[in-house]
Every structure is written in C-alpha cells, then in structure tokens.
Design a protein around this motif. Structure first.
Motif, PDB file in Angstrom:
ATOM      1  N   ALA A  47      10.713 -68.540 161.725  1.00  0.00           N
ATOM      2  CA  ALA A  47      11.440 -68.849 162.960  1.00  0.00           C
ATOM      3  C   ALA A  47      12.701 -67.996 163.064  1.00  0.00           C
ATOM      4  O   ALA A  47      13.001 -67.433 164.123  1.00  0.00           O
ATOM      5  CB  ALA A  47      11.795 -70.330 163.013  1.00  0.00           C
ATOM      6  N   MET A  50      11.977 -64.499 163.985  1.00  0.00           N
ATOM      7  CA  MET A  50      11.583 -64.381 165.393  1.00  0.00           C
ATOM      8  C   MET A  50      12.758 -64.651 166.332  1.00  0.00           C
ATOM      9  O   MET A  50      12.618 -64.532 167.545  1.00  0.00           O
ATOM     10  CB  MET A  50      10.437 -65.343 165.696  1.00  0.00           C
ATOM     11  CG  MET A  50       9.133 -64.965 165.017  1.00  0.00           C
ATOM     12  SD  MET A  50       7.831 -66.164 165.289  1.00  0.00           S
ATOM     13  CE  MET A  50       7.456 -65.883 167.010  1.00  0.00           C
ATOM     14  N   GLY A  51      13.904 -65.038 165.765  1.00  0.00           N
ATOM     15  CA  GLY A  51      15.081 -65.295 166.581  1.00  0.00           C
ATOM     16  C   GLY A  51      15.106 -66.673 167.202  1.00  0.00           C
ATOM     17  O   GLY A  51      15.738 -66.891 168.234  1.00  0.00           O
ATOM     18  N   LEU A  52      14.433 -67.631 166.575  1.00  0.00           N
ATOM     19  CA  LEU A  52      14.355 -69.006 167.086  1.00  0.00           C
ATOM     20  C   LEU A  52      14.928 -69.971 166.062  1.00  0.00           C
ATOM     21  O   LEU A  52      14.906 -69.700 164.860  1.00  0.00           O
ATOM     22  CB  LEU A  52      12.891 -69.394 167.337  1.00  0.00           C
ATOM     23  CG  LEU A  52      12.125 -68.584 168.372  1.00  0.00           C
ATOM     24  CD1 LEU A  52      10.647 -68.897 168.269  1.00  0.00           C
ATOM     25  CD2 LEU A  52      12.647 -68.903 169.757  1.00  0.00           C
ATOM     26  N   PHE A  57      10.830 -73.422 167.356  1.00  0.00           N
ATOM     27  CA  PHE A  57       9.615 -72.804 166.821  1.00  0.00           C
ATOM     28  C   PHE A  57       8.504 -73.845 166.667  1.00  0.00           C
ATOM     29  O   PHE A  57       7.388 -73.651 167.156  1.00  0.00           O
ATOM     30  CB  PHE A  57       9.942 -72.153 165.476  1.00  0.00           C
ATOM     31  CG  PHE A  57       8.767 -71.525 164.778  1.00  0.00           C
ATOM     32  CD1 PHE A  57       8.240 -70.330 165.213  1.00  0.00           C
ATOM     33  CD2 PHE A  57       8.214 -72.136 163.659  1.00  0.00           C
ATOM     34  CE1 PHE A  57       7.169 -69.741 164.553  1.00  0.00           C
ATOM     35  CE2 PHE A  57       7.147 -71.553 162.996  1.00  0.00           C
ATOM     36  CZ  PHE A  57       6.623 -70.352 163.441  1.00  0.00           C
ATOM     37  N   PHE A  67       5.389 -67.646 173.472  1.00  0.00           N
ATOM     38  CA  PHE A  67       6.466 -66.889 172.846  1.00  0.00           C
ATOM     39  C   PHE A  67       6.630 -65.615 173.664  1.00  0.00           C
ATOM     40  O   PHE A  67       5.636 -65.011 174.068  1.00  0.00           O
ATOM     41  CB  PHE A  67       6.102 -66.547 171.402  1.00  0.00           C
ATOM     42  CG  PHE A  67       6.032 -67.750 170.502  1.00  0.00           C
ATOM     43  CD1 PHE A  67       7.116 -68.094 169.712  1.00  0.00           C
ATOM     44  CD2 PHE A  67       4.896 -68.536 170.447  1.00  0.00           C
ATOM     45  CE1 PHE A  67       7.060 -69.201 168.877  1.00  0.00           C
ATOM     46  CE2 PHE A  67       4.830 -69.641 169.617  1.00  0.00           C
ATOM     47  CZ  PHE A  67       5.925 -69.982 168.841  1.00  0.00           C
ATOM     48  N   ASP A  68       7.867 -65.202 173.904  1.00  0.00           N
ATOM     49  CA  ASP A  68       8.072 -63.999 174.726  1.00  0.00           C
ATOM     50  C   ASP A  68       7.756 -62.743 173.912  1.00  0.00           C
ATOM     51  O   ASP A  68       7.525 -62.797 172.703  1.00  0.00           O
ATOM     52  CB  ASP A  68       9.465 -63.968 175.355  1.00  0.00           C
ATOM     53  CG  ASP A  68      10.595 -63.790 174.354  1.00  0.00           C
ATOM     54  OD1 ASP A  68      10.400 -63.162 173.298  1.00  0.00           O
ATOM     55  OD2 ASP A  68      11.701 -64.273 174.644  1.00  0.00           O
ATOM     56  N   GLN A  70       9.520 -60.216 172.917  1.00  0.00           N
ATOM     57  CA  GLN A  70      10.446 -59.884 171.837  1.00  0.00           C
ATOM     58  C   GLN A  70      10.117 -60.701 170.581  1.00  0.00           C
ATOM     59  O   GLN A  70      10.144 -60.187 169.465  1.00  0.00           O
ATOM     60  CB  GLN A  70      11.883 -60.146 172.280  1.00  0.00           C
ATOM     61  CG  GLN A  70      12.921 -59.806 171.248  1.00  0.00           C
ATOM     62  CD  GLN A  70      14.331 -60.088 171.741  1.00  0.00           C
ATOM     63  OE1 GLN A  70      14.565 -60.316 172.921  1.00  0.00           O
ATOM     64  NE2 GLN A  70      15.278 -60.070 170.827  1.00  0.00           N
ATOM     65  N   GLU A  71       9.801 -61.971 170.760  1.00  0.00           N
ATOM     66  CA  GLU A  71       9.445 -62.837 169.630  1.00  0.00           C
ATOM     67  C   GLU A  71       8.106 -62.412 169.019  1.00  0.00           C
ATOM     68  O   GLU A  71       7.960 -62.382 167.791  1.00  0.00           O
ATOM     69  CB  GLU A  71       9.403 -64.289 170.094  1.00  0.00           C
ATOM     70  CG  GLU A  71      10.762 -64.799 170.516  1.00  0.00           C
ATOM     71  CD  GLU A  71      10.727 -65.991 171.444  1.00  0.00           C
ATOM     72  OE1 GLU A  71      11.801 -66.569 171.661  1.00  0.00           O
ATOM     73  OE2 GLU A  71       9.640 -66.345 171.972  1.00  0.00           O
TER      74      GLU A  71
END
Length: 109
Positions: A47, A50-52, A57, A67-68, A70-71
């Motif tokens: 997570a 992935m920047g979450l 997550f 999930f976008d 970027q993720e």
C-alpha cells in the motif's frame, strides 16, 4: 485548404479503450494477496509503495474499486510486468490478449 482528421478504425478502438481505463483498473484480490505473501511482503508495505494508506488499499480490494494509473504503475514496478499482468482485471478476454501480445509479444496464458 482545410485539413480534416480521419478517424480510422484503429483510432476509434484506441478512444474506446482509453475510456475503459480512464477510471483505472481493478485488481484480482486473491491473486494479489498470493503474490504479496509469496514474495515476503505485507499489505501495508505494498500500500505504501502504491501511495495509499492501508485502510484505503484494503477497502479498494474488498469493494473492487479501481486503482488509478499512477497506483497501477507503482504496482507494476514493484511486482514486475508479468506478475502484475496476472493480478490486473481486464474487462474482456480479447483485451487481455491484446495487452499480453503488446507487452510480451506472445499470447497470454
């Protein structure tokens, strides 16, 4: 003389495909969790990469929210393309085959 853009069939398909992924991609929860634990990682670590935050997550996996890009990109860099290909949910088998052929030069399994 005016220039007119000709929208070929491949251009139309690209436009349709880009709409498919505009909101991002869903992930196959079981396949992702199998990879995470098999690779010796934890959900909080993935997570974070992935920047979450972990709650977001887990919520997205649980509710099958998307999930976008970027993720997804961060996930692909962490997992590697072939492993990530196995956890990304594609809307149709034809789309899965097309992406597999473009990415790996072969038909997906």
């Amino acid at each position: 003389m005016d220039s007119r853009a000709n929208m070929s069939s491949s251009g139309k398909r690209f436009t349709e495909r880009s709409r498919l992924y505009a909101q991002g991609c869903s992930l196959k929860k079981r396949a992702l969790l199998r990879w995470i634990y098999g690779a010796g990682y934890t959900q909080p670590y993935v997570a974070q990469r992935m920047g979450l935050d972990i709650d977001e997550f887990k919520n997205r996996l649980r509710t099958r929210k998307k999930f976008d890009m970027q993720e997804i990109r961060a996930l692909v860099f962490l997992m590697g393309a072939r492993a990530a290909f196995g956890v990304i949910y594609f809307p149709t088998n034809d789309e899965r085959e097309r992406i597999g052929k473009a990415a790996f030069g072969e038909e997906s399994k």
